[in-house]
Scaffold this motif. Structure first.
Motif, PDB file in Angstrom:
ATOM      1  N   LEU A 163      53.426  48.852  31.530  1.00 55.23           N
ATOM      2  CA  LEU A 163      52.917  47.552  31.950  1.00 55.23           C
ATOM      3  C   LEU A 163      51.398  47.573  31.861  1.00 55.23           C
ATOM      4  O   LEU A 163      50.762  48.560  32.221  1.00 55.23           O
ATOM      5  N   ASP A 164      50.807  46.471  31.399  1.00 56.90           N
ATOM      6  CA  ASP A 164      49.349  46.432  31.313  1.00 56.90           C
ATOM      7  C   ASP A 164      48.741  46.019  32.650  1.00 56.90           C
ATOM      8  O   ASP A 164      49.432  45.637  33.590  1.00 56.90           O
ATOM      9  N   GLU A 165      47.404  46.105  32.716  1.00 51.04           N
ATOM     10  CA  GLU A 165      46.705  45.885  33.978  1.00 51.04           C
ATOM     11  C   GLU A 165      46.892  44.461  34.509  1.00 51.04           C
ATOM     12  O   GLU A 165      47.067  44.250  35.712  1.00 51.04           O
ATOM     13  N   GLN A 166      46.841  43.462  33.620  1.00 48.81           N
ATOM     14  CA  GLN A 166      46.961  42.091  34.122  1.00 48.81           C
ATOM     15  C   GLN A 166      48.349  41.832  34.669  1.00 48.81           C
ATOM     16  O   GLN A 166      48.496  41.163  35.699  1.00 48.81           O
ATOM     17  N   THR A 167      49.376  42.340  34.008  1.00 52.27           N
ATOM     18  CA  THR A 167      50.732  42.178  34.526  1.00 52.27           C
ATOM     19  C   THR A 167      50.863  42.841  35.890  1.00 52.27           C
ATOM     20  O   THR A 167      51.474  42.290  36.815  1.00 52.27           O
ATOM     21  N   TRP A 168      50.250  44.013  36.029  1.00 54.97           N
ATOM     22  CA  TRP A 168      50.285  44.727  37.310  1.00 54.97           C
ATOM     23  C   TRP A 168      49.680  43.872  38.422  1.00 54.97           C
ATOM     24  O   TRP A 168      50.224  43.784  39.518  1.00 54.97           O
ATOM     25  N   ARG A 169      48.550  43.225  38.114  1.00 53.28           N
ATOM     26  CA  ARG A 169      47.905  42.381  39.124  1.00 53.28           C
ATOM     27  C   ARG A 169      48.684  41.098  39.351  1.00 53.28           C
ATOM     28  O   ARG A 169      48.894  40.673  40.496  1.00 53.28           O
ATOM     29  N   ASP A 170      49.093  40.443  38.269  1.00 55.82           N
ATOM     30  CA  ASP A 170      49.751  39.140  38.395  1.00 55.82           C
ATOM     31  C   ASP A 170      51.046  39.213  39.200  1.00 55.82           C
ATOM     32  O   ASP A 170      51.391  38.281  39.935  1.00 55.82           O
ATOM     33  N   LEU A 171      51.794  40.307  39.046  1.00 55.58           N
ATOM     34  CA  LEU A 171      53.078  40.439  39.740  1.00 55.58           C
ATOM     35  C   LEU A 171      52.933  41.092  41.115  1.00 55.58           C
ATOM     36  O   LEU A 171      53.948  41.387  41.759  1.00 55.58           O
ATOM     37  N   LEU A 172      51.702  41.329  41.562  1.00 56.66           N
ATOM     38  CA  LEU A 172      51.436  41.906  42.887  1.00 56.66           C
ATOM     39  C   LEU A 172      52.124  43.254  43.059  1.00 56.66           C
ATOM     40  O   LEU A 172      52.620  43.608  44.142  1.00 56.66           O
ATOM     41  N   LEU A 173      52.127  44.050  41.990  1.00 52.65           N
ATOM     42  CA  LEU A 173      52.857  45.308  42.031  1.00 52.65           C
ATOM     43  C   LEU A 173      52.145  46.383  42.849  1.00 52.65           C
ATOM     44  O   LEU A 173      52.790  47.313  43.335  1.00 52.65           O
ATOM     45  N   GLU A 174      50.845  46.271  43.013  1.00 53.75           N
ATOM     46  CA  GLU A 174      50.154  47.242  43.869  1.00 53.75           C
ATOM     47  C   GLU A 174      50.632  47.118  45.314  1.00 53.75           C
ATOM     48  O   GLU A 174      50.872  48.123  45.997  1.00 53.75           O
ATOM     49  N   THR A 175      50.796  45.872  45.778  1.00 54.18           N
ATOM     50  CA  THR A 175      51.303  45.655  47.140  1.00 54.18           C
ATOM     51  C   THR A 175      52.738  46.134  47.271  1.00 54.18           C
ATOM     52  O   THR A 175      53.125  46.755  48.273  1.00 54.18           O
ATOM     53  N   TYR A 176      53.549  45.876  46.258  1.00 54.36           N
ATOM     54  CA  TYR A 176      54.939  46.332  46.264  1.00 54.36           C
ATOM     55  C   TYR A 176      55.001  47.861  46.281  1.00 54.36           C
ATOM     56  O   TYR A 176      55.802  48.459  47.021  1.00 54.36           O
ATOM     57  N   GLU A 177      54.164  48.494  45.489  1.00 53.95           N
ATOM     58  CA  GLU A 177      54.117  49.953  45.454  1.00 53.95           C
ATOM     59  C   GLU A 177      53.733  50.521  46.822  1.00 53.95           C
ATOM     60  O   GLU A 177      54.317  51.511  47.278  1.00 53.95           O
ATOM     61  N   GLU A 178      52.766  49.891  47.487  1.00 47.88           N
ATOM     62  CA  GLU A 178      52.379  50.325  48.826  1.00 47.88           C
ATOM     63  C   GLU A 178      53.573  50.257  49.778  1.00 47.88           C
ATOM     64  O   GLU A 178      53.767  51.148  50.617  1.00 47.88           O
ATOM     65  N   LEU A 230      54.317  59.611  41.268  1.00 49.71           N
ATOM     66  CA  LEU A 230      55.591  59.526  40.542  1.00 49.71           C
ATOM     67  C   LEU A 230      56.163  58.114  40.606  1.00 49.71           C
ATOM     68  O   LEU A 230      56.640  57.576  39.594  1.00 49.71           O
ATOM     69  N   LEU A 231      56.101  57.474  41.792  1.00 49.30           N
ATOM     70  CA  LEU A 231      56.557  56.089  41.907  1.00 49.30           C
ATOM     71  C   LEU A 231      55.746  55.179  40.995  1.00 49.30           C
ATOM     72  O   LEU A 231      56.298  54.275  40.349  1.00 49.30           O
ATOM     73  N   HIS A 232      54.445  55.403  40.943  1.00 46.21           N
ATOM     74  CA  HIS A 232      53.579  54.590  40.097  1.00 46.21           C
ATOM     75  C   HIS A 232      53.962  54.742  38.629  1.00 46.21           C
ATOM     76  O   HIS A 232      54.037  53.748  37.896  1.00 46.21           O
ATOM     77  N   ARG A 233      54.224  55.961  38.194  1.00 40.94           N
ATOM     78  CA  ARG A 233      54.602  56.155  36.789  1.00 40.94           C
ATOM     79  C   ARG A 233      55.921  55.466  36.472  1.00 40.94           C
ATOM     80  O   ARG A 233      56.082  54.869  35.401  1.00 40.94           O
ATOM     81  N   ARG A 234      56.878  55.544  37.386  1.00 38.02           N
ATOM     82  CA  ARG A 234      58.150  54.867  37.141  1.00 38.02           C
ATOM     83  C   ARG A 234      57.952  53.356  37.039  1.00 38.02           C
ATOM     84  O   ARG A 234      58.532  52.705  36.157  1.00 38.02           O
ATOM     85  N   LEU A 235      57.152  52.790  37.949  1.00 37.46           N
ATOM     86  CA  LEU A 235      56.926  51.348  37.913  1.00 37.46           C
ATOM     87  C   LEU A 235      56.224  50.936  36.623  1.00 37.46           C
ATOM     88  O   LEU A 235      56.559  49.908  36.033  1.00 37.46           O
TER      89      LEU A 235
END
Length: 512
Positions: free
Chosen positions: A40-55, A68-73
């Motif tokens: 996944l690219d950086e904008q998709t990561w931000r747009d889908l709020l995946l950093e919050t989901y990962e937290e 490891l969770l980050h790499r899977r996502l």
């Protein structure tokens, strides 16, 4: 006896401190081992709020499990790895006592205050210089100079000459010694947890049992001696007057370099297990999820899908088979939330094999989003230029995926926005499954050959995804609810009627 020896060696009972890690540090494993075609690219990561989901997923995990969770996502899993993960998660979720025992055994990992993925998978360690083999000479010369100081009038000159290189070593090596100390602490946390897992034994832990002997041996080589830990004030004196820390620095670097392959394997085993435990805890703590089947690249079935970051999400269902979707709806009806819900479920299914729905059949393909394009004063980029740049990135992607686009080309006038959007979306839909939302309802007609029209209907009090295009926009009606007054509301309605009639006349003339 063996168990107590391990307990003493691995120092298992101290409370793990709270460590903060940057997004770059959390993403280091993925950045050095990823497949750019799948990531996944950086904008998709931000747009889908995946950093919050990962937290949310990584609560209570160390930097190892988080990486490891980050790499899977970011990268997802292939079919075989995803099926194997599903089996492990089922076993863990069905055995809460075992899950608790593993959580306790993994606790030493949380002592790691520095990420080591870069060290183990990418960095080159410095070679040991020739002079480092002779650092033992410096404290010997200091002892000789102290003898001269006691017997010779000018013996203090010899003492100063002996102290100078020792002081110079401490000053010049200070920063790298501190960094290396933190690195060793993180590696020892890994070795400590691995030793505890080996003692625990049982399902999923055979690799740790097999590596138990080497783990113990390496831990002894990298850990500080028990004597120095028992006498805290002794080590500073040994460092300043005996260059102990410099000698240990080069000795342990060589040990890490020699054992790097073993440490990589141990890292991946421990990080994988901790990530699995975090996911199993997550599934046990929440409802409303299912195991997702994997389907063809252009087929998407999501029944009663929800967004896991929302406290009271509304469930929406969508089925697409080969054709994209044009999403319309009134203002604040939830179009953007719907796109994020679909995107996050696609990412979760590709990464973990489960998603937040009653049932799902989803493609395991890269997801690309364009939802939060903005103008940049510092970057000198207008909103429309930002949207064009992102559209070009989507068109130039290497592999087929799912594209989620919210309010396409809103940075220019209506006519050119519709024209550019129609051309880009038609081209993009030849390769990707595209879901796009827009207030430009005329796009639904332009895209009718490739996109199914769907609207979010809120008439019943809760959103429902239904076929068709929105008939009654509420943009002007909202003026009254926000206190603009009847004069502005009436004038806006008058202009809207004129524009609608004008555009209808143009459309008729064009058709003729």
């Amino acid at each position: 006896m063996i168990r107590s020896a391990f307990a003493r060696l691995f120092d298992l009972d101290s409370e793990p401190p709270e460590h903060f890690f940057t997004t770059v540090e959390i993403g280091r494993l993925q950045s050095v081992t990823h497949d750019p075609r799948r990531a996944l690219d950086e904008q998709t990561w931000r747009d889908l709020l995946l950093e919050t989901y990962e937290e949310r997923l990584a609560q209570g995990s160390s930097i190892y499990g988080r990486q490891l969770l980050h790499r899977r996502l970011r990268d997802g899993l292939d079919d075989a790895d995803c099926a194997a993960l599903g089996e492990r998660l089922r076993a863990l979720a069905d055995d809460p006592a075992r899950l608790d025992a593993l959580t306790t055994a993994l606790r030493p990992l949380r002592h790691a205050g520095l990420e080591v993925a870069g060290l183990l998978f990418e960095d080159t360690l410095p070679p040991r210089p020739a002079w480092a083999y002779f650092t033992w000479v410096l404290p010997f010369l200091l002892l000789v100079s102290l003898g001269l100081l006691a017997t010779q009038p000018l013996g203090w000159l010899a003492t100063i000459a002996a102290l100078a290189p020792l002081m110079a070593l401490q000053i010049s090596y200070h920063r790298r010694l501190e960094m290396w100390k933190n690195t060793l602490d993180s590696l020892n946390a890994l070795l400590s947890a691995s030793g505890k897992l080996a003692l625990l034994g049982g399902p999923l832990l055979d690799p740790f049992v097999a590596m138990q002997r080497e783990t113990t041996r390496l831990h002894k080589r990298l850990a500080r001696s028990l004597l120095l830990r028992a006498i805290p004030l002794a080590e500073p004196y040994l460092n300043w007057f005996g260059a102990y820390n410099v000698g240990r620095y080069w000795k342990t670097i060589r040990s890490v370099e020699t054992a790097r392959g073993f440490l990589r394997t141990l890292y991946l085993e421990a990080a994988t297990l901790e990530a699995d435990v975090a996911l199993a805890r997550h599934l046990r703590e929440r409802g409303g999820w299912c195991w997702a089947e994997r389907g063809p690249a252009r087929r998407l079935v999501l029944e009663e899908g929800t967004h896991p970051l929302m406290d009271k999400p509304s469930a929406l269902s969508v089925t697409l088979d080969g054709r994209g979707a044009f999403i319309s709806g009134q203002n604040a009806s939830g179009k953007s939330t719907f796109l994020r819900m679909v995107g996050l479920n696609l990412v979760a299914a590709r990464a973990f094999g489960f998603c937040y729905a009653k049932s799902a059949r989803l493609p395991a393909v890269p997801v690309r989003a364009s939802m939060q394009n903005e103008d940049s004063l510092l970057g000198g980029e207008s909103l429309y230029m930002s949207e064009l740049r992102r559209a070009r990135e989507l068109l130039q992607a290497d592999v087929a995926g799912v594209c989620l686009i919210d309010e396409v080309f809103r940075g220019t006038n209506h006519l050119e926005s519709v024209s550019a959007a129609g051309a880009v979306l038609e081209r993009l839909s030849r390769r990707d499954l595209v879901l796009v939302s827009s207030h430009n309802l005329v796009l639904a007609r332009i895209l009718a050959a490739e996109f199914d029209p769907l609207r979010i209907d809120t008439g019943s009090g809760r959103p429902v995804l239904a076929p068709g295009v929105l008939r009654d926009p509420n943009g002007i009606a909202l003026l009254a609810t926000q206190g603009f007054g009847p004069e502005i509301e009436g004038r806006a309605a008058e202009v809207a009627r004129w524009l609608s009639a004008h555009l209808a006349e143009q459309a008729s003339a064009t058709d003729a």
